[in-house]
Design an enzyme around this catalytic site. Structure first.
Site, short mmCIF file in Angstrom:
data_model
loop_
_atom_site.label_atom_id
_atom_site.label_comp_id
_atom_site.label_asym_id
_atom_site.label_seq_id
_atom_site.Cartn_x
_atom_site.Cartn_y
_atom_site.Cartn_z
N HIS A 99 21.66 -31.96 -19.23
CA HIS A 99 20.56 -32.36 -18.36
C HIS A 99 19.92 -33.68 -18.77
O HIS A 99 19.09 -34.22 -18.02
CB HIS A 99 19.50 -31.25 -18.28
CG HIS A 99 18.84 -31.16 -16.95
ND1 HIS A 99 18.20 -30.03 -16.49
CD2 HIS A 99 18.70 -32.06 -15.93
CE1 HIS A 99 17.72 -30.23 -15.28
NE2 HIS A 99 18.01 -31.47 -14.92
N ASP A 122 15.47 -25.00 -12.88
CA ASP A 122 15.83 -24.89 -14.29
C ASP A 122 15.19 -23.64 -14.89
O ASP A 122 14.06 -23.30 -14.54
CB ASP A 122 15.33 -26.13 -15.04
CG ASP A 122 16.11 -26.43 -16.31
OD1 ASP A 122 16.38 -25.50 -17.08
OD2 ASP A 122 16.45 -27.60 -16.52
N HIS A 124 14.39 -23.73 -17.89
CA HIS A 124 13.58 -24.33 -18.93
C HIS A 124 12.67 -25.41 -18.35
O HIS A 124 12.86 -25.86 -17.22
CB HIS A 124 14.49 -24.94 -20.01
CG HIS A 124 15.51 -23.97 -20.52
ND1 HIS A 124 16.77 -23.85 -19.94
CD2 HIS A 124 15.47 -23.06 -21.52
CE1 HIS A 124 17.45 -22.91 -20.58
NE2 HIS A 124 16.68 -22.41 -21.53
N ASP A 126 12.13 -28.54 -19.86
CA ASP A 126 12.65 -29.88 -20.15
C ASP A 126 11.52 -30.88 -20.33
O ASP A 126 11.64 -32.06 -19.96
CB ASP A 126 13.62 -30.34 -19.07
CG ASP A 126 14.91 -29.53 -19.07
OD1 ASP A 126 15.12 -28.74 -20.01
OD2 ASP A 126 15.71 -29.68 -18.13
N HIS A 139 18.53 -33.17 -24.06
CA HIS A 139 18.57 -32.47 -22.77
C HIS A 139 17.33 -31.60 -22.55
O HIS A 139 17.12 -31.12 -21.43
CB HIS A 139 19.84 -31.64 -22.62
CG HIS A 139 19.84 -30.33 -23.35
ND1 HIS A 139 20.56 -29.24 -22.92
CD2 HIS A 139 19.24 -29.93 -24.50
CE1 HIS A 139 20.40 -28.23 -23.76
NE2 HIS A 139 19.60 -28.63 -24.73
N ASP A 226 19.90 -27.52 -12.48
CA ASP A 226 20.51 -27.01 -13.71
C ASP A 226 21.06 -25.63 -13.39
O ASP A 226 20.32 -24.76 -12.92
CB ASP A 226 19.46 -26.93 -14.82
CG ASP A 226 20.04 -26.62 -16.19
OD1 ASP A 226 20.99 -25.82 -16.26
OD2 ASP A 226 19.53 -27.16 -17.17
N ASP A 228 21.68 -23.25 -15.20
CA ASP A 228 21.08 -22.12 -15.91
C ASP A 228 19.87 -21.57 -15.18
O ASP A 228 19.31 -20.54 -15.58
CB ASP A 228 20.78 -22.45 -17.37
CG ASP A 228 19.62 -23.42 -17.57
OD1 ASP A 228 18.76 -23.56 -16.69
OD2 ASP A 228 19.59 -24.05 -18.66
N GLU A 271 24.81 -29.01 -16.60
CA GLU A 271 24.96 -27.94 -17.58
C GLU A 271 26.07 -26.95 -17.27
O GLU A 271 26.05 -25.81 -17.76
CB GLU A 271 23.63 -27.21 -17.80
CG GLU A 271 22.50 -28.11 -18.34
CD GLU A 271 22.65 -28.52 -19.80
OE1 GLU A 271 23.61 -28.06 -20.46
OE2 GLU A 271 21.82 -29.32 -20.28
#
Length: 299
Positions: A99, A122, A124, A126, A139, A226, A228, A271
């Site tokens: 990412h 995402d 997360h 980030d 990332h 992303d 994930d 990712e």
């Protein structure tokens, strides 16, 4: 939606702790990306890959910003490439890689879309910096960089900063955020729809709000997707999977709503790690989702 899509591969694994994500662009292409998009009546120009150094040929000078010189160079090259294809009137789809590539993607897009909103799909946040990162992996920092927080070199990719205003940034699908990231997100009033909000409100309501916020006073939306963000049952091939993510159907509805908004000007898919995948399942999910973003529908 632009009639021509330009695909740019970025086989980047320098911003990530687990090897293999550099093969993501190949896996996504292998999942019939070009053929599927062409079925929608769009022209596809594959621009090939940005050159990315091999990790084994470079040393890490700063454990808080791993491979900073190399990530910087790739980000600058990517920003220039994205700016070029947008100057030609194309819709860029950037294939990661980890990412960290979004630093370059958004720098390139923002050269043409001066008031840019972002929807950041995402698990997360980030939003780490060199001062907060638990890993030193870049990332985990790209969103912070794009709003002007963090290492000066990364923040100023493309020669200017910031690229984004926090009030036009929306995180969707978060379920793993570091404590100091959480404070940065709150301090900058970034809208963050966690899985709690998706469960409580439903993906349709969340996306209505996300599109409204990202498009308020802006000239277009960049989607940073992303894989994930999607639950590991449909996207197992990612470096940092987190249980309880966006379902396959929720993801499609989100992409369909983005298409219907007619606001999206660019996209990156990041990712995808084929080494960790199951029969290219994650890459196929990525292609399915981007086709919904580009207008594929049942009827």
């Amino acid at each position: 939606m632009k009639k021509t899509v330009s695909v740019i591969g970025v086989p980047m694994d320098l911003g990530q702790g687990r090897r293999g994500v550099d093969m993501g662009p190949y896996a996504i292409r292998y999942a019939s990306l070009k053929e599927r998009i062409e079925r929608l009546g769009l022209t596809v120009n594959d621009q090939g890959n940005i050159n990315v150094p091999t990790a084994e040929t470079h040393d890490i000078d700063n454990q808080k910003l791993k491979y900073l010189p190399e990530v910087t160079r790739v980000s600058e090259d990517l920003a220039a490439k994205v700016a070029d294809v947008m100057a030609d009137g194309h819709f860029p789809i950037i294939l990661g890689g980890d990412h960290s590539i979004a630093i370059g993607s958004i720098a390139g897009v923002a050269q043409h879309v001066k008031k840019l909103g972002v929807i950041w799909f995402d698990a997360h946040g980030d939003m780490n910096t060199e001062d907060t990162t638990p890993s030193g992996n870049i990332h985990g920092m790209p969103l912070a960089c794009c709003i002007g927080i963090g290492n000066e070199t990364l923040v100023n990719i493309g020669g200017y900063a910031p690229k984004l205003k926090p009030e036009n940034v929306v995180i969707v699908g978060a379920r793993s955020i570091d404590p100091e990231e959480r404070e940065l997100i709150r301090a900058h009033n970034i809208t963050c729809f966690t899985m709690h909000e998706i469960d409580k409100l439903g993906i349709a309501k969340v996306m209505e709000e996300a599109i409204r916020i990202a498009s308020a006073g802006t000239d277009g939306i960049h989607l940073s997707l992303d894989l994930d963000s999607i639950d590991p049952d449909m996207a197992p091939g990612v470096g940092t999977p987190v249980l309880g993510g966006v379902t396959y159907r929720e993801g499609h509805l989100a992409m369909e709503m983005l298409f219907q908004s007619d606001k999206v000007v660019s996209c990156d898919l990041v990712e995808v790690n084929p080494i960790l995948d199951e029969q290219n399942k994650t890459a196929r999910t990525a292609v399915d989702l981007v086709c919904s973003l580009l207008g594929e529908s049942t009827m």
